[in-house]
Design a protein around this motif. Sequence first.
Motif, short mmCIF file in Angstrom:
data_model
loop_
_atom_site.label_atom_id
_atom_site.label_comp_id
_atom_site.label_asym_id
_atom_site.label_seq_id
_atom_site.Cartn_x
_atom_site.Cartn_y
_atom_site.Cartn_z
N LYS A 37 0.81 -1.23 0.00
CA LYS A 37 0.00 0.00 0.00
C LYS A 37 0.84 1.27 0.00
N THR A 38 2.01 1.25 0.62
CA THR A 38 2.81 2.48 0.68
C THR A 38 3.26 2.93 -0.70
N MET A 39 3.32 2.00 -1.65
CA MET A 39 3.77 2.35 -3.00
C MET A 39 2.61 2.40 -4.00
N MET A 40 1.39 2.28 -3.53
CA MET A 40 0.24 2.46 -4.42
C MET A 40 0.19 3.92 -4.86
N GLU A 41 -0.04 4.15 -6.14
CA GLU A 41 0.10 5.49 -6.69
C GLU A 41 -1.24 6.21 -6.87
N VAL A 42 -1.18 7.51 -6.63
CA VAL A 42 -2.28 8.42 -6.96
C VAL A 42 -1.67 9.56 -7.77
N ASN A 43 -2.16 9.76 -8.96
CA ASN A 43 -1.62 10.77 -9.87
C ASN A 43 -0.12 10.59 -10.09
N GLY A 44 0.32 9.34 -10.19
CA GLY A 44 1.71 9.06 -10.51
C GLY A 44 2.67 9.15 -9.35
N LYS A 45 2.16 9.32 -8.13
CA LYS A 45 3.02 9.45 -6.95
C LYS A 45 2.60 8.42 -5.90
N PRO A 46 3.57 7.69 -5.29
CA PRO A 46 3.20 6.72 -4.26
C PRO A 46 2.70 7.41 -3.00
N LEU A 47 1.89 6.70 -2.24
CA LEU A 47 1.31 7.30 -1.04
C LEU A 47 2.38 7.80 -0.08
N ILE A 48 3.49 7.06 0.06
CA ILE A 48 4.52 7.52 0.99
C ILE A 48 5.14 8.82 0.51
N GLY A 49 5.11 9.06 -0.79
CA GLY A 49 5.63 10.32 -1.31
C GLY A 49 4.83 11.52 -0.83
N VAL A 67 -4.65 4.60 5.15
CA VAL A 67 -4.92 3.59 4.13
C VAL A 67 -4.62 2.21 4.71
N ASP A 68 -5.69 1.50 5.01
CA ASP A 68 -5.56 0.14 5.55
C ASP A 68 -6.22 -0.89 4.66
N THR A 69 -7.17 -0.43 3.85
CA THR A 69 -7.92 -1.33 2.97
C THR A 69 -8.03 -0.70 1.58
N ARG A 70 -8.51 -1.50 0.63
CA ARG A 70 -8.74 -0.97 -0.72
C ARG A 70 -9.75 0.17 -0.70
N GLU A 71 -10.76 0.05 0.15
CA GLU A 71 -11.76 1.12 0.27
C GLU A 71 -11.11 2.42 0.75
N ASP A 72 -10.19 2.32 1.71
CA ASP A 72 -9.47 3.50 2.19
C ASP A 72 -8.68 4.15 1.05
N PHE A 73 -8.01 3.30 0.27
CA PHE A 73 -7.20 3.83 -0.84
C PHE A 73 -8.08 4.58 -1.83
N GLU A 74 -9.23 4.03 -2.17
CA GLU A 74 -10.12 4.70 -3.11
C GLU A 74 -10.61 6.03 -2.55
N ARG A 75 -10.82 6.09 -1.22
CA ARG A 75 -11.24 7.35 -0.59
C ARG A 75 -10.14 8.40 -0.71
N ILE A 76 -8.90 8.01 -0.40
CA ILE A 76 -7.79 8.95 -0.50
C ILE A 76 -7.58 9.38 -1.94
N LYS A 77 -7.69 8.46 -2.86
CA LYS A 77 -7.55 8.77 -4.29
C LYS A 77 -8.58 9.80 -4.71
N MET A 78 -9.81 9.67 -4.23
CA MET A 78 -10.86 10.62 -4.58
C MET A 78 -10.57 12.00 -3.98
N ILE A 79 -10.11 12.03 -2.73
CA ILE A 79 -9.81 13.30 -2.08
C ILE A 79 -8.70 14.04 -2.83
N ILE A 80 -7.62 13.34 -3.11
CA ILE A 80 -6.50 13.98 -3.81
C ILE A 80 -6.94 14.42 -5.21
N GLY A 81 -7.76 13.60 -5.86
CA GLY A 81 -8.22 13.93 -7.21
C GLY A 81 -9.04 15.20 -7.26
N ARG A 82 -9.67 15.57 -6.17
CA ARG A 82 -10.51 16.76 -6.11
C ARG A 82 -9.74 18.01 -5.70
N MET A 83 -8.48 17.86 -5.35
CA MET A 83 -7.71 19.01 -4.88
C MET A 83 -7.34 19.90 -6.06
#
Length: 211
Positions: free
Chosen positions: A20-32, A190-206
């Motif tokens: 999960k730490t390296m799952m990407e949102v907009n081309g950047k891993p979460l830890i980034g 981010v602990d689950t796939r659902e959490d990841f999708e939530r974070i992805k949506m939040i960042i996508g709206r920024m």
Amino acid sequence: MPKITVIVQARMNSTRLPGKTMMEVNGKPLIGYLLERLARCPRLETVVACPEADLHSPLGKYLLDNGHEVFFVAGDESDLVHRFVKVLQGLDACLRLPKYFLRICADSPLLDPAVVRSGMIVDRDTDSSYVWLGPRLPHGQQIERFSVQSFMRDADRIMGEAREHPGLHYGYGIAVTGIDERATFPSLAVDTREDFERIKMIIGRMTRPHW
């Protein structure tokens, strides 16, 4: 003024959402995202604690390629206390051992720098062994601060689940009201796939930089 040390715990082999730490949102891993937010905190010295197995993993490569200080620690991946002791011993060896350190999980990509800055100063004139900052904040917005002296002294006495969640040894738990008020907030960790999708949506709206 002296720097404050934050130890970010990170690994690829997460139980519920591996990698999960390296799952990407907009081309950047979460830890980034998390490390960029921590960089907004003056006087903060950030080191990352990883299992030795991640030295050549995508996580280890990303951290090293981007110039982050990483301690790759051998041993049981579920023994966070051991990993932190090794990190502190490494800092001590190069004369950088702090009085306190902040513990932050790499699964908190939207951690508010203001929360971190408050953790750097809370009770700074006391000798508190442990401070849990944010019992009424949602998951992903909480940090813990440990006295290095107390943590190193107690390390061998920390047992059971507290080896992975050392705050339990010092009384981490539900707010004094007896009601876990975080339950009213959606998780920002981010602990689950659902959490990841939530974070992805939040960042996508920024429409401004994520910090």
